[in-house]
Motif scaffolding. Structure first.
Motif, PDB file in Angstrom:
ATOM      1  N   MET A  75       0.816  -1.206   0.000  1.00 54.28           N
ATOM      2  CA  MET A  75       0.000   0.000   0.000  1.00 54.28           C
ATOM      3  C   MET A  75       0.856   1.265   0.000  1.00 54.28           C
ATOM      4  O   MET A  75       0.466   2.289  -0.572  1.00 54.28           O
ATOM      5  N   HIS A  79       0.447   4.058  -2.724  1.00 52.80           N
ATOM      6  CA  HIS A  79       0.256   5.452  -2.295  1.00 52.80           C
ATOM      7  C   HIS A  79       1.290   6.361  -2.951  1.00 52.80           C
ATOM      8  O   HIS A  79       0.960   7.476  -3.398  1.00 52.80           O
ATOM      9  N   GLY A 100      -7.667  -2.827  -0.037  1.00 53.24           N
ATOM     10  CA  GLY A 100      -6.818  -1.712   0.383  1.00 53.24           C
ATOM     11  C   GLY A 100      -6.686  -0.660  -0.703  1.00 53.24           C
ATOM     12  O   GLY A 100      -6.628   0.548  -0.404  1.00 53.24           O
ATOM     13  N   THR A 101      -6.636  -1.091  -1.955  1.00 58.30           N
ATOM     14  CA  THR A 101      -6.566  -0.148  -3.072  1.00 58.30           C
ATOM     15  C   THR A 101      -7.877   0.626  -3.185  1.00 58.30           C
ATOM     16  O   THR A 101      -7.884   1.841  -3.405  1.00 58.30           O
ATOM     17  N   ARG A 103      -9.894   1.201  -0.735  1.00 61.78           N
ATOM     18  CA  ARG A 103      -9.975   2.080   0.432  1.00 61.78           C
ATOM     19  C   ARG A 103      -9.165   3.356   0.227  1.00 61.78           C
ATOM     20  O   ARG A 103      -9.638   4.453   0.529  1.00 61.78           O
ATOM     21  N   ILE A 104      -7.949   3.234  -0.275  1.00 63.34           N
ATOM     22  CA  ILE A 104      -7.123   4.434  -0.435  1.00 63.34           C
ATOM     23  C   ILE A 104      -7.700   5.359  -1.501  1.00 63.34           C
ATOM     24  O   ILE A 104      -7.645   6.587  -1.385  1.00 63.34           O
ATOM     25  N   VAL A 108      -8.939   8.197   0.930  1.00 64.20           N
ATOM     26  CA  VAL A 108      -7.747   9.041   1.094  1.00 64.20           C
ATOM     27  C   VAL A 108      -7.573   9.977  -0.097  1.00 64.20           C
ATOM     28  O   VAL A 108      -7.483  11.196   0.069  1.00 64.20           O
TER      29      VAL A 108
END
Length: 378
Positions: A75, A79, A100-101, A103-104, A108
């Protein structure tokens, strides 16, 4: 140089200072300078470390790229690559990416003014529809996690170049042993090196490789500025793991083929997802694009309750997050790796509550097949 030979002799196979056949762990934070601004290539280990540098050269060589970068996690690598974008930019991503991808991108990047759209990247018409005037990049995971969809990298490379977009490919499932996206026209490759590249469930790491020096300078600036670098001990572990990557990837696939053949005959199993199956929608593309089909399989057993019961009866599959290790791992994506994706979105994508994902290890195939059969038949 053929692939297994390159895994042994690629990058920096020897320590240039001592001739050691294993690059040492340079456990150091700073470096003596001969005079102000005059040094031997290293001044501070966030900016550069000899052990990490050897790994970065190694992965660049294996991915047939210009420059490699090692990060503290997959991650962190993603990022850093996303940090090449600016406020007001738009990015298109594969719809069933790793949680996770997702989510970011949705929790984010949106705070930073970067917009994200998720589409099925196996369908060109969906990508065309998602294109906006401020689109700057296309992020593709292929094969995808957990549905194993395969996207045509070379075709999208032509399309992104015509639109002046970056093509970023997550190559975690295939690794450079089976697939080299940069050779197919991609601009950036990323890996969760925690998975197959490390391969032994003992390191968390991320890697990125770019196809030209200008991108390399940009990404190095981000890496140094944000500081999510990989430490020297973990860098050394990845180099050690890479030397056996070819042997492991072949063993993973051989076992996966045996398991898929067994699962196909079991009435309790529905909807097997594996690119090596002739019935897979992108089977021919997978054959053309990659040198192997990998060791990840997902299949449906009908419900969350059935999935939990199947897992409880297993002996040789470890219930755990992650994948790509020498031991066989099993998970329920809807409740584990993809739990951060809203339930309605998961259902829309086909990530059902009864979907099981297995990362096939390198144990004896007969033991793995028998274990799955006894659990699923019960």
């Amino acid at each position: 140089m053929r692939r297994k030979t390159k895994l042994i002799h690629g990058g920096t196979p020897f320590d240039p200072h001592t001739g050691a056949v294993s690059v040492p762990i340079y456990q150091v934070s700073t470096y003596k300078q001969e005079e102000i601004g005059v040094h031997k290539g290293y001044e501070y280990s966030r900016t550069g470390n000899p052990t990490r540098h050897a790994l970065e050269q190694y992965i660049a060589d294996l991915e047939e790229g210009s420059r490699g970068f090692a990060f503290s996690s997959g991650m962190a690598a993603i990022h850093a690559v996303f940090s090449l974008l600016s406020a007001g930019d738009h990015i298109i991503l594969t719809d069933d990416v790793y949680g996770g991808t997702y989510r970011i991108a949705t929790k984010v990047l949106n705070r930073l003014g970067i917009e994200a759209t998720f589409v099925d990247t196996t369908k060109q018409e969906e990508i065309d529809k998602a294109l906006l005037p401020h689109t700057k990049a296309l992020f593709v995971e292929t094969p995808t996690n957990p549905l194993l969809k395969v996207t045509d990298i070379a075709k999208l490379a032509e399309w992104t170049k015509s639109k002046r977009l970056l093509l970023i490919v997550d190559n975690t499932f295939s690794t450079p042993y089976w697939q080299t996206p940069l050779a197919l026209g991609a601009d950036i490759v990323v890996h969760s090196a925690t998975k197959y590249i490390g391969g032994h469930s003992d390191v968390v790491a991320g890697l990125a490789v770019v196809n030209n020096e200008a991108l390399g300078e940009e990404l190095h600036f981000v890496q140094n500025a944000t500081g999510g670098v990989l430490g020297p001990q973990d860098s050394w572990l990845l180099m050690r793991g890479l030397k056996t990557l070819g042997l492991r990837m072949e063993a993973h696939e051989e076992n996966a083929r045996a398991i898929v053949a067994s699962l196909s005959a079991l009435p309790a199993v529905h909807g097997i997802h594996y690119p090596g199956l002739p019935s897979h929608p992108q089977h021919e593309l997978a054959k053309r694009q990659a040198r192997g089909f990998g060791g990840i399989i997902s299949f449906d057993v009908g419900s969350a309750q059935q999935a939990a019961a199947v897992i409880q009866r297993l002996k040789y599959f470890t219930l755990a997050e992650s994948l790509g290790a020498v031991e066989s791992l099993i998970s329920v994506p809807a409740r584990m790796t993809h739990a951060s994706i809203p339930a309605a979105r998961r259902q829309q994508l086909g990530i059902t509550d009864g979907l099981i994902r297995i990362s096939v290890g390198i144990e004896d195939a007969e033991d793995l097949v028998e274990d799955l059969e006894q659990s699923l038949q019960a």
